[in-house]
Design a protein around this motif. Structure first.
Motif, short mmCIF file in Angstrom:
data_model
loop_
_atom_site.label_atom_id
_atom_site.label_comp_id
_atom_site.label_asym_id
_atom_site.label_seq_id
_atom_site.Cartn_x
_atom_site.Cartn_y
_atom_site.Cartn_z
N MET A 83 27.12 -26.12 -2.72
CA MET A 83 27.20 -24.96 -1.85
C MET A 83 27.01 -23.67 -2.64
O MET A 83 26.35 -22.76 -2.20
N GLU A 84 27.63 -23.62 -3.85
CA GLU A 84 27.53 -22.42 -4.66
C GLU A 84 26.09 -22.19 -5.13
O GLU A 84 25.61 -21.06 -5.16
N ASP A 85 25.38 -23.28 -5.47
CA ASP A 85 23.98 -23.15 -5.88
C ASP A 85 23.11 -22.65 -4.74
O ASP A 85 22.21 -21.85 -4.96
N LYS A 86 23.40 -23.12 -3.54
CA LYS A 86 22.64 -22.67 -2.37
C LYS A 86 22.82 -21.17 -2.15
O LYS A 86 21.86 -20.45 -1.87
N MET A 87 24.06 -20.69 -2.29
CA MET A 87 24.33 -19.26 -2.13
C MET A 87 23.68 -18.45 -3.24
O MET A 87 23.20 -17.34 -3.00
N ARG A 88 23.65 -19.01 -4.43
CA ARG A 88 23.03 -18.31 -5.56
C ARG A 88 21.53 -18.16 -5.32
O ARG A 88 20.96 -17.09 -5.55
N VAL A 89 20.87 -19.22 -4.88
CA VAL A 89 19.44 -19.17 -4.57
C VAL A 89 19.18 -18.18 -3.45
O VAL A 89 18.24 -17.38 -3.52
N LYS A 90 20.02 -18.22 -2.45
CA LYS A 90 19.89 -17.28 -1.32
C LYS A 90 20.03 -15.84 -1.81
O LYS A 90 19.28 -14.96 -1.40
N GLY A 91 20.97 -15.59 -2.71
CA GLY A 91 21.15 -14.25 -3.27
C GLY A 91 19.94 -13.79 -4.05
O GLY A 91 19.52 -12.64 -3.94
N PHE A 92 19.37 -14.68 -4.87
CA PHE A 92 18.16 -14.34 -5.61
C PHE A 92 17.00 -14.03 -4.67
O PHE A 92 16.25 -13.08 -4.89
N LEU A 93 16.84 -14.83 -3.63
CA LEU A 93 15.76 -14.58 -2.66
C LEU A 93 15.93 -13.23 -1.97
O LEU A 93 14.96 -12.49 -1.78
N TYR A 94 17.16 -12.92 -1.57
CA TYR A 94 17.42 -11.63 -0.94
C TYR A 94 17.14 -10.48 -1.91
O TYR A 94 16.61 -9.45 -1.52
N GLY A 95 17.50 -10.66 -3.16
CA GLY A 95 17.23 -9.65 -4.17
C GLY A 95 15.74 -9.44 -4.38
O GLY A 95 15.27 -8.30 -4.49
N ILE A 96 14.99 -10.52 -4.43
CA ILE A 96 13.54 -10.42 -4.59
C ILE A 96 12.90 -9.76 -3.38
O ILE A 96 12.05 -8.88 -3.52
N LEU A 97 13.31 -10.18 -2.18
CA LEU A 97 12.78 -9.54 -0.97
C LEU A 97 13.10 -8.05 -0.93
O LEU A 97 12.26 -7.23 -0.55
N SER A 98 14.30 -7.70 -1.31
CA SER A 98 14.70 -6.30 -1.34
C SER A 98 13.82 -5.50 -2.31
O SER A 98 13.37 -4.40 -1.99
N ALA A 99 13.58 -6.06 -3.47
CA ALA A 99 12.73 -5.38 -4.46
C ALA A 99 11.30 -5.23 -3.95
O ALA A 99 10.67 -4.18 -4.15
N ILE A 100 10.79 -6.24 -3.28
CA ILE A 100 9.43 -6.17 -2.73
C ILE A 100 9.34 -5.08 -1.67
O ILE A 100 8.41 -4.27 -1.67
N PHE A 101 10.31 -5.05 -0.76
CA PHE A 101 10.29 -4.04 0.30
C PHE A 101 10.45 -2.63 -0.28
O PHE A 101 9.77 -1.70 0.15
N PHE A 102 11.36 -2.47 -1.24
CA PHE A 102 11.53 -1.15 -1.85
C PHE A 102 10.28 -0.74 -2.60
O PHE A 102 9.83 0.40 -2.51
N GLY A 103 9.69 -1.66 -3.34
CA GLY A 103 8.49 -1.35 -4.10
C GLY A 103 7.30 -1.04 -3.22
O GLY A 103 6.47 -0.18 -3.55
N SER A 104 7.19 -1.70 -2.09
CA SER A 104 6.06 -1.45 -1.19
C SER A 104 6.26 -0.22 -0.32
O SER A 104 5.32 0.23 0.34
N SER A 105 7.45 0.36 -0.34
CA SER A 105 7.68 1.56 0.48
C SER A 105 6.79 2.71 0.03
O SER A 105 6.40 3.55 0.84
N GLY A 106 6.44 2.74 -1.25
CA GLY A 106 5.55 3.78 -1.75
C GLY A 106 4.20 3.79 -1.06
O GLY A 106 3.61 4.85 -0.83
N ILE A 107 3.71 2.62 -0.71
CA ILE A 107 2.42 2.53 0.00
C ILE A 107 2.51 3.23 1.34
O ILE A 107 1.64 4.02 1.71
#
Length: 95
Positions: free
Chosen positions: A1-25
Motif C-alpha cells: 500500500m505504501e509503495d502504491k501511494m509513493r508511486v501515486k505521489g511521484f505521478l502527481y508531482g510529475i503532472l504538476s511540474a508538466i502543467f506548471f512548465g507548460s503554463s508559459g506557453i
C-alpha cells in the motif's frame, strides 16, 4: 500500500511540474492577445477554482468541514502569497 501511494505521489508531482512548465506557453499566447499579467492571473485562478471546486464537491462532499480560522488562513495563503508569486513569474515570460 505504501509503495502504491509513493508511486501515486511521484505521478502527481510529475503532472504538476508538466502543467506548471507548460503554463508559459499559454501565458505567451495570452500576451500575444494583449492580456495583461493581472488578466492572465485572474483567468488562471478562475479556471483552477472552478475545477477544484467541482472536484472537491464530487470527491469529498461529506468530508469538507473547515473552521473559519482555516478558511482565513487558506484565503491569505492563496490570495496574497500565491498571487504575488504568480504576479512576479508572469512578467518574466513577457521578456
Amino acid at each position: 500500500m505504501e509503495d502504491k501511494m509513493r508511486v501515486k505521489g511521484f505521478l502527481y508531482g510529475i503532472l504538476s511540474a508538466i502543467f506548471f512548465g507548460s503554463s508559459g506557453i499559454f501565458i505567451k499566447h495570452g500576451y500575444d492577445k494583449n492580456f495583461s499579467p493581472v488578466d492572465l492571473l485572474m483567468l488562471q485562478y478562475i479556471i483552477a477554482g472552478i475545477i477544484l471546486f467541482i472536484y472537491s464537491l464530487i470527491k469529498y462532499k461529506n468530508n469538507i468541514k473547515l473552521s473559519k480560522e482555516l478558511y482565513r488562513k487558506l484565503f491569505i495563503q492563496g490570495a496574497i502569497f500565491n498571487t504575488l508569486m504568480t504576479v512576479f513569474f508572469i512578467p518574466l515570460l513577457n521578456t
